[in-house]
Design an enzyme around this catalytic site. Structure first.
Site, short mmCIF file in Angstrom:
data_model
loop_
_atom_site.label_atom_id
_atom_site.label_comp_id
_atom_site.label_asym_id
_atom_site.label_seq_id
_atom_site.Cartn_x
_atom_site.Cartn_y
_atom_site.Cartn_z
N ASP A 95 0.86 -1.18 0.00
CA ASP A 95 0.00 0.00 0.00
C ASP A 95 0.90 1.23 0.00
OD1 ASP A 95 0.96 0.29 2.56
OD2 ASP A 95 -0.88 -0.35 3.54
N ASP A 269 -8.20 -7.55 0.90
CA ASP A 269 -7.21 -7.81 1.95
C ASP A 269 -7.74 -7.31 3.28
OD1 ASP A 269 -5.47 -5.17 3.05
OD2 ASP A 269 -6.71 -4.83 1.30
N CYS A 307 -12.35 -28.04 7.40
CA CYS A 307 -11.10 -27.34 7.06
C CYS A 307 -9.96 -28.34 6.87
CB CYS A 307 -10.76 -26.33 8.16
SG CYS A 307 -9.28 -25.34 7.78
N CYS A 309 -6.62 -27.34 6.98
CA CYS A 309 -5.37 -26.71 7.40
C CYS A 309 -4.60 -27.57 8.41
CB CYS A 309 -5.62 -25.31 7.96
SG CYS A 309 -6.20 -25.27 9.68
N CYS A 312 -6.31 -27.86 11.89
CA CYS A 312 -7.47 -28.75 11.96
C CYS A 312 -7.09 -30.21 11.72
CB CYS A 312 -8.53 -28.29 10.97
SG CYS A 312 -9.31 -26.74 11.48
N HIS A 338 -5.17 -21.20 10.71
CA HIS A 338 -6.54 -21.64 10.41
C HIS A 338 -7.39 -20.52 9.81
CE1 HIS A 338 -10.53 -23.28 10.68
NE2 HIS A 338 -10.88 -22.17 11.31
#
Length: 375
Positions: A95, A269, A307, A309, A312, A338
């Site tokens: 940014d 974002d 999930c 990930c 998990c 996660h």
């Protein structure tokens, strides 16, 4: 020659949402996409390997204001640029620092030349102009860089918003003129204009004339009602070129992501997923869970059985709660992995639903399951 190229693959017949692809110097970004935020050249507590392998991020953000103050853009340039400095070989967006500077309130003073401000770190005085912001971003070397703009607070008067929007356009012209690395870095303009449609229209039309590689919608999700945000966004995205990427800044809740994509946005974002992780909160397919709560003390199920990930696959709610209560950094790391994966996985599903012309139906199903009571 632009540093990036956007390819429009499919438009959802049900919603108008876009499925696209952005080609960058550091890889391909499949859109629509959620981009994790790495403010200080790191996504808090996570390694680049975790971001790639577990979160499956193809682009992350870093912050010009923070990196200018510490460790300094010249040091990062000496290190070979941001990619080399932080060991990240995929795309980066920086940014302009505008939002952070304007958030300083009494610590900053705006003029046509730029913004004089005091560092939040040590109170030292600095001056950020459009030219200086681009110089810093050129030194950092991100694939996509943002023009220096003024983000207006909500609510703001018509007159103040108009003057600010017109200044942002003049600053965008100066940014374009100052940009020295067009082959490797794509400069995006930022549409402003607050909650006033005529100002949004003028801002978009004037910026589109600059023929920049992409465009962002700024100044939304700053405290206005959701219905108003959706209305202004719907109006604004229609004014932007179809063959260039569209980026909605600062949005990271599942409902806002879905509403943005439905209105033609390609990139979003937000710091939210890692911030709420530090507060002990998890996003799941059935809504948010405050894992710190006693409810989960003896809950030996995973955070979210839908999930995939690392968290998990390996840990229980009870264990993560224990880590958080014991103030162990691993708890925050596991929740951050996660939450970020939850959003990138959501966007993977969104891409499929767009291709199947089914996004509105999916949104309604998701809302019901997640616990949102109204569209």
């Amino acid at each position: 020659m632009s540093a990036i190229k956007y390819e429009l693959i499919h438009e959802c017949k049900q919603s108008g949402a876009r499925r696209g692809r952005i080609y960058t110097p550091h890889g391909i970004i499949e859109t629509p996409i959620f981009m994790p935020v790495g403010t200080q050249a790191t996504v808090k507590s996570l390694t680049p390997e975790e971001l790639k392998e577990e979160v499956k991020a193809s682009i992350i953000l870093s912050n010009t204001y923070h990196l200018y103050l510490r460790p300094g853009n010249k040091l990062i340039k000496k290190a070979g640029g941001l990619h080399s400095f932080m060991n990240w070989d995929r795309a980066i967006l920086t940014d302009s620092g505008g939002f952070q500077v304007f958030s300083l309130g009494d610590l900053r003073k705006i003029s046509e030349k730029g913004v004089e401000f005091k560092s939040h770190l040590d109170g030292s005085k600095h001056f950020l102009s459009p030219e200086k912001a681009i110089e810093i971003e050129n030194d950092l070397g991100a694939d996509i860089i943002m023009a220096f703009d003024e983000c207006v607070e909500y609510p703001a008067t018509y007159e103040y918003t108009k003057n600010s929007m017109e200044r942002t356009t003049r600053w965008a012209i100066r940014c374009k003129n100052a940009h020295k690395n067009t082959e490797n870095q794509a400069l995006f303009g930022i549409v402003q204009g607050g909650m006033y449609k005529d100002l949004r229209e003028k801002s978009a039309n004037d910026l589109v004339k600059l023929d920049l590689p992409g465009y962002a919608v700024g100044g939304l999700s700053v405290g206005e009602p959701k219905e108003l945000m959706c209305d202004i966004l719907d109006f604004t995205t229609k004014l932007l070129p179809k063959q260039k990427p569209r980026y909605l800044m600062g949005v990271g809740t599942p409902d806002y992501l879905l509403e943005a994509v439905i209105r033609g946005i390609d990139m979003c974002d937000c710091v939210l997923p890692t911030r709420i992780a530090r507060n002990g909160t998890a996003m799941t397919s059935k809504g948010k869970l405050v894992i710190r709560n006693k409810t989960f003390e003896e809950d030996f199920s995973v955070l979210d059985d839908e999930c995939d990930c690392y968290t998990c696959r390996n840990y229980t709610r009870a264990y993560i709660r224990h880590l958080l209560k014991a103030k162990e950094i691993l708890g925050v790391r596991l929740l951050s992995i996660h939450n970020l994966r939850f959003l990138t996985k959501l966007m993977e599903r969104v891409k499929i639903e767009i291709e199947n012309d089914n996004l509105l139906s999916f949104k309604n199903e998701f809302y019901k399951k997640y616990g949102y009571t109204k569209d």
